[in-house]
Each structure stands twice: as structure tokens, then as C-alpha cells.
Design an enzyme around this catalytic site. Structure first.
Site, PDB file in Angstrom:
ATOM      1  N   GLU A   1      16.774   8.048  -5.782  1.00 21.92           N
ATOM      2  CA  GLU A   1      15.643   7.714  -4.906  1.00 21.92           C
ATOM      3  C   GLU A   1      16.047   7.975  -3.466  1.00 21.92           C
ATOM      4  O   GLU A   1      17.144   7.596  -3.042  1.00 21.92           O
ATOM      5  CB  GLU A   1      15.238   6.238  -5.014  1.00 21.92           C
ATOM      6  CG  GLU A   1      14.585   5.816  -6.303  1.00 21.92           C
ATOM      7  CD  GLU A   1      14.156   4.338  -6.259  1.00 21.92           C
ATOM      8  OE1 GLU A   1      14.196   3.738  -5.157  1.00 21.92           O
ATOM      9  OE2 GLU A   1      13.793   3.798  -7.317  1.00 21.92           O
TER      10      GLU A   1
ATOM     11  N   GLU B   1       1.821   2.792  -3.990  1.00 22.19           N
ATOM     12  CA  GLU B   1       1.554   1.889  -5.114  1.00 22.19           C
ATOM     13  C   GLU B   1       1.137   0.521  -4.572  1.00 22.19           C
ATOM     14  O   GLU B   1       1.956  -0.230  -4.057  1.00 22.19           O
ATOM     15  CB  GLU B   1       2.798   1.778  -6.000  1.00 22.19           C
ATOM     16  CG  GLU B   1       3.213   3.111  -6.613  1.00 22.19           C
ATOM     17  CD  GLU B   1       4.539   3.035  -7.332  1.00 22.19           C
ATOM     18  OE1 GLU B   1       4.628   2.344  -8.365  1.00 22.19           O
ATOM     19  OE2 GLU B   1       5.509   3.658  -6.844  1.00 22.19           O
TER      20      GLU B   1
ATOM     21  N   LYS C   1       2.855  -3.174  -5.522  1.00 23.26           N
ATOM     22  CA  LYS C   1       4.264  -3.507  -5.358  1.00 23.26           C
ATOM     23  C   LYS C   1       4.379  -4.695  -4.404  1.00 23.26           C
ATOM     24  O   LYS C   1       3.770  -4.701  -3.332  1.00 23.26           O
ATOM     25  CB  LYS C   1       5.044  -2.315  -4.798  1.00 23.26           C
ATOM     26  CG  LYS C   1       5.159  -1.150  -5.767  1.00 23.26           C
ATOM     27  CD  LYS C   1       6.160  -0.117  -5.280  1.00 23.26           C
ATOM     28  CE  LYS C   1       7.572  -0.661  -5.386  1.00 23.26           C
ATOM     29  NZ  LYS C   1       8.581   0.369  -5.028  1.00 23.26           N
TER      30      LYS C   1
ATOM     31  N   GLU D   1       6.863  -1.315   1.150  1.00 15.76           N
ATOM     32  CA  GLU D   1       7.006  -1.193  -0.301  1.00 15.76           C
ATOM     33  C   GLU D   1       5.814  -0.492  -0.939  1.00 15.76           C
ATOM     34  O   GLU D   1       5.942   0.141  -1.987  1.00 15.76           O
ATOM     35  CB  GLU D   1       7.177  -2.577  -0.930  1.00 15.76           C
ATOM     36  CG  GLU D   1       8.543  -3.193  -0.714  1.00 15.76           C
ATOM     37  CD  GLU D   1       9.647  -2.373  -1.360  1.00 15.76           C
ATOM     38  OE1 GLU D   1       9.511  -2.017  -2.551  1.00 15.76           O
ATOM     39  OE2 GLU D   1      10.626  -2.061  -0.667  1.00 15.76           O
TER      40      GLU D   1
END
Length: 476
Positions: A278, A334, A337, A343
Site C-alpha cells: 500500500e 470508501e 471506513k 481514511e
């Protein structure tokens, strides 16, 4: 350039006599794989496209590899119709049973690999996700089961004649106790001998990769006033020279990667290959999350792709010329999250599939001009008051539940909302929830509370109060 030490403000600085004559592993077998940038496909959102649509979007950006956080059968079936390489993951909660029982490992491989392979081009099985970043008693049981689980997965694969799937585990930078200067890189004492030594032995023996989740945004953002942003975004004129090795660094990512290489060398494993499981840069975030914006995200990710797809490979100062398989985080923003605003804002695509900024994973197209992207206003820390208010269009039932939670933590939080008190009117759920959110956040922010409330709240710099009611605020 003494200010460069501030890049690692949260990490201990420890000098080392370790030299940098560390072997550069032979990655020829995986050269073509490493030159194909991968994408992390997370699905923690309630507004995301179907797997079929998502995989088509991944193909449209010319990604060469997709990493899943599970082994979702629908997604793997869709991927069987593509040429994409695929990485799947064993969930953290299955590590202990698999580590203790070969039959459990066999069952997992039968269900999640054999059911799809070789039609789906699975190349990596990752066991767990950042398992060494948590340290409860239960987590420590997982630590001790990690390498046994990895061994059993490999045993199961080999017994079924599968030899071209590598097994690894992604770890975060917090596996290190020191990372600056890079030559001082060393693993945390509580994991070095019991976990990292057997892990490195396993990776070395199976010719697999040390998978690392590495985000230059985080060390940069600890002191964005003194830390050069260009150094974190791969467009730096200033350089940093490691005082122990004399190696010259032109970007923060290379510093972080090499600190892990030095840590591995200290345990006697200088040749284990690195892969980036990542990395990325947030395109937005909370008001106090400096530098989280579209321009910086586009700049980081575009320059990352340019670096990692270079031919011949660039590598790092410790390992020049070594290819590094890399997965960018992430495909989508997203919205479910938890945690701070960043985030939910690492994506390169909006949920409707449109690009947040232009990007091409092949590395063959010219890097677009940044002129068309919005000019950032948050590259320096915000100074002033911030409030936490209810988002527009929130479900009344969910808003009431969040209001009850905020008011139920302390008698003082919502005292001003009582009938006859200064903030009781106007009598509306949104007004009362906004006051409760601001009050709760101001009261408990020092205990790591966030202005989120399961997506029902947002930060604002506009005072939501009136002449009768003063909303509590957070001062940055």
C-alpha cells in the site's frame, strides 16, 4: 538541512554503525510483474460499483495487478476473464486456526485458490493485514501464529502442484522502532526475535517478498511547516545524505524503504525482496489534516508510477536497479471506513467511476499538467475554530441514535439543550444533533474522538450558533 530530521518526528532517532553494502536481490523473474503497477480494491462503502464494473474500471486505468482484502468469489470470477494479476488475502481472524491446523489451511486453499486458479491469475496470497500494528493479548496470539499459518498455506499450495504463487504478509512502518536516518532502521524489540526472524527466514527460503504499507504523507504531515512537501512528492531539489552511509536521498519514500532494508540486514537477511502493498496520498481529509488534497494526491501518485515503471528499474539508494512490485492505495474513496477524514479519501476514483484526477498506471503516457487541478489551500496547518455539525440529508433515525450517544457520555455535553436553556430552540433534530456533536467533539477530542459519528457529521469553520446559543468548538 537539519530540518530533515523532522520527517520522522514520531520515531526515535538512533545512530548505527551498519554499512550499506547490502545485497541487491535478483528480481528478474518478477521484473515484468513489478513494472505493472497494482491497485488496492477495497469495498468499505455503501455507494460503490459492482465487482464487474469495478474490474472494468481497473482495466481502464491500465493497472496490471489488483489486490483484494479477502478472496471474494464473485470478484475472483470476474477477474478470471481478464489478464490482471491478482492478490488475495487471508483475514486476520483466520490466522490462528490456520496456523494451528494444516487441514484448515488446506480447506482455505481449496475454497479460495483452487476454485479460481489458474483461470484467475493469482500471484500472491497475503496472510493477514498489518497484524503487528495491534498489541492486545489476542493480537499477540495472532503474532505467534502468523509464520506457522504462512508455512501451512505454502505447504498446501505445493501439495497441489502450485509453485508460482508467493505467500507474504503486509506490515506497516510501525514494525520499526527507528527509521531515521535510514541506516538506523531497526525492528521493534518485542517483535524482532519472536516474529521478524522467523518471518524473514520464511520469506528468504521461499523467495517471497517483504510486503510494506508505506505512506510518506504521515511522517511529512507531523510537521508540514518544516518538512519540505516537494521531498515527499518526488519533486525535490533538496536532498538528504545519510550520515552513516553517505547515501543520498531525493525523496521520502526511498528513505522509508531503505530503513526497512537496513532493519532486515541487522537480523541477517539483507537480500529479502521488497514489495509495496500500500502507498498513496489522501485527496481530502479533516480540516486539521494538512496537505490532504487533490493536487498533492495526483502529484504523488503520478510521480510514484513514473518511478516504479521506469525501465531499467530505479530501485532505492541501497538497492539501485531493483524493481519493486507496488500497489497504489486505493481504487475508490470508501465512505464507510472509520477514523479521520483521510481514511475515506485515498481513492483515485469517485464511486460513480469518474476519475478524481487523471492517472495512467502504465507509466507510458506523459504526466498531465497539474494546472487543471484545484489549487490547494491546506498545505499549511489551519489556525482557528472548527465545529462539528450534522450532515445534510442524514437519516432521522440514525441522527437520533447518534444524538443519544453524544449526550449520554457526560451530563455536561448536552446540558444547554434542555427545555428553557439557551440552545433548546430551534427545536429540530438537526440543530440538537449539531450542538451535541460539537459539544462531544470539543469535550473528548483529546481522547481521540473524531467528528464522524458513523458518517453523520462533518467539520466546518463556519460558526453554526446564534446570538442565544454558543456552540462549543475546537481551536486548532
Amino acid at each position: 538541512m537539519a530540518s530533515f530530521a523532522l520527517f520522522f518526528f514520531t520515531l526515535i532517532v538512533l545512530s548505527s554503525s551498519c554499512r550499506y553494502a547490502i545485497g541487491s536481490p535478483n528480481n528478474k523473474t518478477f521484473l515484468s510483474l513489478a513494472s505493472r503497477i497494482g491497485i488496492n480494491y477495497g469495498r468499505l462503502g455503501n455507494n460503490l460499483p459492482s465487482p464487474y464494473q469495478s474490474i472494468n474500471l481497473i482495466k481502464s486505468i491500465n493497472a496490471g495487478h489488483v489486490k483484494l482484502y479477502d478472496a471474494d468469489p464473485e470478484t475472483l470470477m470476474v477477474l478470471s476473464q481478464t489478464n490482471l494479476y491478482v492478490t488475495i488475502m487471508v483475514p486476520n481472524n483466520q490466522i490462528i486456526p490456520i496456523g494451528a491446523d494444516q487441514a484448515a489451511a488446506d480447506n482455505w486453499v481449496n475454497t479460495n485458490v483452487l476454485a479460481h486458479y489458474p483461470q484467475t491469475r493469482i500471484r500472491f496470497v497475503l496472510v493477514g493485514n498489518e497484524v503487528l500494528s495491534n498489541n492486545s493479548d489476542q493480537d499477540k496470539q495472532t503474532w505467534s501464529s502468523l509464520v506457522p499459518a504462512m508455512r501451512k498455506i505454502v505447504t498446501s499450495l505445493r501439495a497441489r502442484g502450485i509453485h508460482n504463487i508467493k505467500v507474504g504478509t503486509p506490515l506497516a512502518m510501525d514494525v520499526l522502532r527507528t527509521s531515521f536516518p535510514p541506516s538506523s532502521g531497526a525492528f521493534r524489540e518485542e517483535v524482532a526475535a519472536p516474529v521478524m526472524l522467523p518471518l524473514l527466514k520464511f520469506l528468504n527460503g521461499t523467495n517471497s517478498f517483504f510486503f510494506l504499507d508505506v505512506y510518506p504523507y504521515f511522517p511529512w504531515s507531523t510537521d508540514p511547516v518544516n518538512n519540505p512537501l516537494d521531498f515527499a512528492l518526488f519533486q525535490s531539489n533538496p536532498t538528504y545524505t545519510d550520515p552513516q552511509t553517505g547515501l543520498v536521498y531525493t525523496n521520502l519514500l526511498d528513505q522509508m524503504l531503505d530503513s526497512v532494508i537496513f532493519a532486515m540486514n541487522k537480523l541477517g537477511y539483507p537480500n529479502v525482496r521488497l514489495a509495496i502493498s500500500e502507498t498513496g496520498w489522501p485527496n481530502s481529509g479533516d480540516i486539521d489534516e494538512t496537505g490532504a488534497n487533490i493536487l498533492n494526491a495526483a502529484t504523488y501518485n503520478r510521480n510514484l508510477i513514473k518511478k516504479m515503471t521506469a525501465n531499467p528499474p530505479i530501485g532505492t539508494p541501497v538497492r539501485p536497479g531493483s524493481p519493486i512490485p507496488t500497489f497504489l492505495f486505493s481504487l475508490f474513496n470508501e465512505n464507510q471506513k472509520p477514523g479521520s477524514g483521510t481514511e475515506r479519501h485515498w481513492g483515485i476514483l469517485n464511486p460513480d467511476g469518474t476519475q478524481i484526477y487523471e492517472i495512467d498506471f502504465s507509466g507510458t503516457r506523459p504526466v498531465p499538467s497539474p494546472g487543471s487541478l484545484p489549487k490547494p489551500s491546506n498545505n499549511v496547518p489551519f489556525k482557528g475554530n472548527v465545529w462539528c455539525v450534522a450532515v445534510e440529508g442524514a437519516s432521522e433515525a440514525e441522527l437520533q441514535q447518534a444524538l443519544n450517544f453524544a449526550c449520554g457520555q457526560s451530563n455536561a455535553t448536552c446540558a444547554a439543550l434542555a427545555p428553557g436553556r439557551e440552545c433548546y430552540a430551534p427545536v429540530s433534530l438537526t440543530w440538537h444533533a449539531s450542538y451535541a456533536f460539537s459539544s462531544y467533539w470539543a469535550q473528548f477530542r483529546n481522547q481521540s474522538s473524531r467528528c464522524y459519528f458513523n458518517g453523520l457529521a462533518r467539520e466546518t469553520t463556519t460558526n453554526p450558533g446564534n446570538e442565544h446559543c454558543t456552540f462549543p468548538s475546537v481551536t486548532l
